[in-house]
Design an enzyme around this catalytic site. Structure first.
Site, mmCIF file in Angstrom:
data_model
loop_
_atom_site.group_PDB
_atom_site.id
_atom_site.type_symbol
_atom_site.label_atom_id
_atom_site.label_comp_id
_atom_site.label_asym_id
_atom_site.label_seq_id
_atom_site.Cartn_x
_atom_site.Cartn_y
_atom_site.Cartn_z
ATOM 1 N N ASP A 292 0.851 -1.191 0.000
ATOM 2 C CA ASP A 292 0.000 0.000 0.000
ATOM 3 C C ASP A 292 0.884 1.237 0.000
ATOM 4 O OD1 ASP A 292 -1.959 -1.589 2.586
ATOM 5 O OD2 ASP A 292 -1.995 -1.827 0.390
ATOM 6 N N ASP B 27 -0.200 6.836 8.538
ATOM 7 C CA ASP B 27 0.174 5.444 8.808
ATOM 8 C C ASP B 27 1.489 5.397 9.565
ATOM 9 O OD1 ASP B 27 -1.831 3.967 7.743
ATOM 10 O OD2 ASP B 27 -0.829 3.447 5.887
ATOM 11 N N GLU C 48 2.126 -3.902 10.591
ATOM 12 C CA GLU C 48 1.874 -4.038 9.154
ATOM 13 C C GLU C 48 2.872 -3.200 8.368
ATOM 14 O OE1 GLU C 48 -1.650 -2.300 7.194
ATOM 15 O OE2 GLU C 48 -1.684 -4.114 5.972
ATOM 16 N N GLU C 49 3.374 -2.131 8.995
ATOM 17 C CA GLU C 49 4.256 -1.209 8.265
ATOM 18 C C GLU C 49 5.692 -1.707 8.178
ATOM 19 O OE1 GLU C 49 0.963 0.940 7.601
ATOM 20 O OE2 GLU C 49 2.911 1.014 6.628
ATOM 21 N N ASP D 34 -1.905 -3.376 13.455
ATOM 22 C CA ASP D 34 -2.063 -2.600 12.228
ATOM 23 C C ASP D 34 -2.255 -1.168 12.695
ATOM 24 O OD1 ASP D 34 -4.278 -2.810 9.301
ATOM 25 O OD2 ASP D 34 -2.712 -1.395 9.888
ATOM 26 N N LEU E 123 -2.765 1.807 11.383
ATOM 27 C CA LEU E 123 -3.855 2.639 10.884
ATOM 28 C C LEU E 123 -4.462 1.960 9.663
ATOM 29 C CD1 LEU E 123 -5.001 5.172 12.094
ATOM 30 C CD2 LEU E 123 -3.839 6.508 10.378
ATOM 31 N N ASP E 124 -5.453 1.091 9.950
ATOM 32 C CA ASP E 124 -6.062 0.350 8.842
ATOM 33 C C ASP E 124 -7.094 1.230 8.132
ATOM 34 O OD1 ASP E 124 -6.729 -2.453 7.618
ATOM 35 O OD2 ASP E 124 -8.593 -1.412 7.983
ATOM 36 N N GLU F 27 -5.005 -8.390 11.940
ATOM 37 C CA GLU F 27 -6.345 -7.919 11.581
ATOM 38 C C GLU F 27 -7.377 -8.981 11.950
ATOM 39 O OE1 GLU F 27 -5.870 -6.896 7.404
ATOM 40 O OE2 GLU F 27 -5.128 -4.893 7.875
HETATM 41 P P1 P6P Z 1 -11.588 -3.357 -0.763
HETATM 42 C C1 P6P Z 1 -8.661 -0.865 3.647
HETATM 43 O O1 P6P Z 1 -7.692 -0.651 2.635
HETATM 44 C C2 P6P Z 1 -8.695 -2.360 3.925
HETATM 45 O O2 P6P Z 1 -7.439 -2.844 4.239
HETATM 46 C C3 P6P Z 1 -9.683 -2.645 5.038
HETATM 47 O O3 P6P Z 1 -9.737 -1.617 5.966
HETATM 48 C C4 P6P Z 1 -10.983 -2.823 4.295
HETATM 49 O O4 P6P Z 1 -11.877 -3.689 4.963
HETATM 50 C C5 P6P Z 1 -10.529 -3.436 2.966
HETATM 51 O O5 P6P Z 1 -9.176 -3.028 2.766
HETATM 52 C C6 P6P Z 1 -11.350 -2.916 1.807
HETATM 53 O O6 P6P Z 1 -10.858 -3.581 0.648
HETATM 54 O O7 P6P Z 1 -10.923 -4.350 -1.694
HETATM 55 O O8 P6P Z 1 -13.037 -3.663 -0.556
HETATM 56 O O9 P6P Z 1 -11.346 -1.920 -1.122
#
Ligand code: P6P
Length: 342
Positions: A67, A73, A96-97, A118, A120-121, A284
């Site tokens: 990402d 993040d 995650e980073e 994680d 900042l998800d 996660e």
């Molecule tokens: P998609 C956000 O990037 C993430 O990691 C999660 O927070 C979220 O549930 C998922 O990806 C969303 O993914 O493929 O639906 O955009």
């Protein structure tokens, strides 16, 4: 009885009262949870101001997940690391980073806990002001205290977590966690800088009104996943599954929290583009699975409980079906009819 100022229960008081339930407790886990509260307040302050400072926009680097790292993040990653690494409570941290775990200095004072998180998800939502979250998982180290912490301390099955939870930076900042004694939610009062008990003993409904999935993946799903999602959308025709409302924010913590409170199922299945799904097991799916199971819900990879999966690598992904127990069971039954992938 009206809520009066004398009935305010801060998270510090709550954690202390929970600790008293365990005479053998040393207070280290309690202090580690306080450390995370501090990190949460610091991250919350920056998230709240994200639109007002130059912190928006990408930091240009790419993390292990590929990402594009957002500045927040990295800030959140540092906030958690700085809150835990010098306390003597943690011996190794997985983020995650970071591709590799971080040994917490100094060697002489490494603690007995392992933290995986994680920071900042949902970071892609930062710039459009959509709720985002921090997810954390805490294990006890399994290697000898005198030796170096290792991957063995990190790659533990989810059911062995000693604590897990998340911080949701939404319309308010909430911290939700469990130590195996139920699930409790605290709302940050920014005027006093305290997390106050707002959701004691959260229980998630047996079946829920929402289903949460990115339906643009429809053509990449297996027929069994398509059948399950169709039943959530339209009802199963046999009266066992009523049609649900679609709610999908695309920010994991926000989607999970809404369904935890209101009931429902969140799905991120494997598909032809992501053979193991998109979401990460260790920091996660596993912590969220512990929270949801402790609230009376369920979490599987479509067949097996998330908490029973034995991790093989730090950043491994897993399909995730999580939420109200009856809804997850319904989906898992449908998926059990398809042949197990090789
Ligand atoms: P998609 C956000 O990037 C993430 O990691 C999660 O927070 C979220 O549930 C998922 O990806 C969303 O993914 O493929 O639906 O955009």
């Amino acid at each position: 009885m009206p809520h009066t100022s004398t009935s305010i229960i801060t998270i510090e008081r709550f954690i202390m009262e929970q600790e008293r339930l365990h005479p053998e407790a040393t207070g280290e886990l309690s202090n580690l949870l306080y450390d995370l509260c501090l990190a949460a307040k610091i991250i919350s302050r920056h998230v709240r101001r994200a639109g007002l400072t130059d912190i928006l926009g990408s930091a240009g680097a790419v993390n292990v997940s590929g990402d594009l790292q957002q500045k927040l993040d990295l800030f959140a990653h540092d906030a958690v690391q700085n809150a835990v690494q010098h306390t003597g409570r943690v011996c190794i941290a997985v983020s995650e980073e970071d591709e590799e775990p971080m040994l917490c200095p100094p060697a002489s004072r490494r603690g007995k806990y392992v933290i995986l998180y994680d920071p900042l998800d949902g970071s892609t939502n930062i710039d459009v002001n959509v709720s985002i979250g921090t997810i954390f998982s805490i294990h006890r180290r399994v290697t000898a205290r005198k030796g170096e912490p290792s991957l063995a301390d990190c790659l533990q099955v989810g059911r062995k977590q000693v604590a897990a939870g998340y911080i949701l930076y939404g319309s308010s900042t909430m911290l939700v966690y469990t130590t195996g004694q139920g699930v409790h939610g605290f709302t940050l009062d920014p005027t006093i800088g305290e997390f106050l008990l707002s959701h004691p003993d959260i229980r998630t409904p047996e079946t829920g009104k929402y289903y949460s999935v990115n339906e643009s993946n429809w053509n990449r799903w297996t027929p069994a996943v398509q059948r399950a999602v169709a039943a959530f959308k339209n009802g199963d025709g046999g009266g066992r599954m009523q049609a649900k409302n679609a709610r999908y924010i695309g920010s994991l913590v926000a989607d999970i929290h809404r369904n935890l409170i209101s009931g429902g199922i969140f799905l991120y299945p494997a598909d032809t583009r992501s053979s193991e799904g998109k979401l990460r097991l260790l920091y996660e799916a596993a912590p969220l699975a512990l929270v949801v199971e402790q609230a009376g819900g369920a979490a599987t990879d479509g067949r097996r409980p998330i908490l029973d999966l034995v991790p093989k690598s730090l950043h491994q992904r897993t399909p995730l079906f999580i939420g109200s127990k009856a809804d997850v069971a319904f989906a898992s039954e449908i998926l059990s009819t398809e042949s197990v992938p090789a």
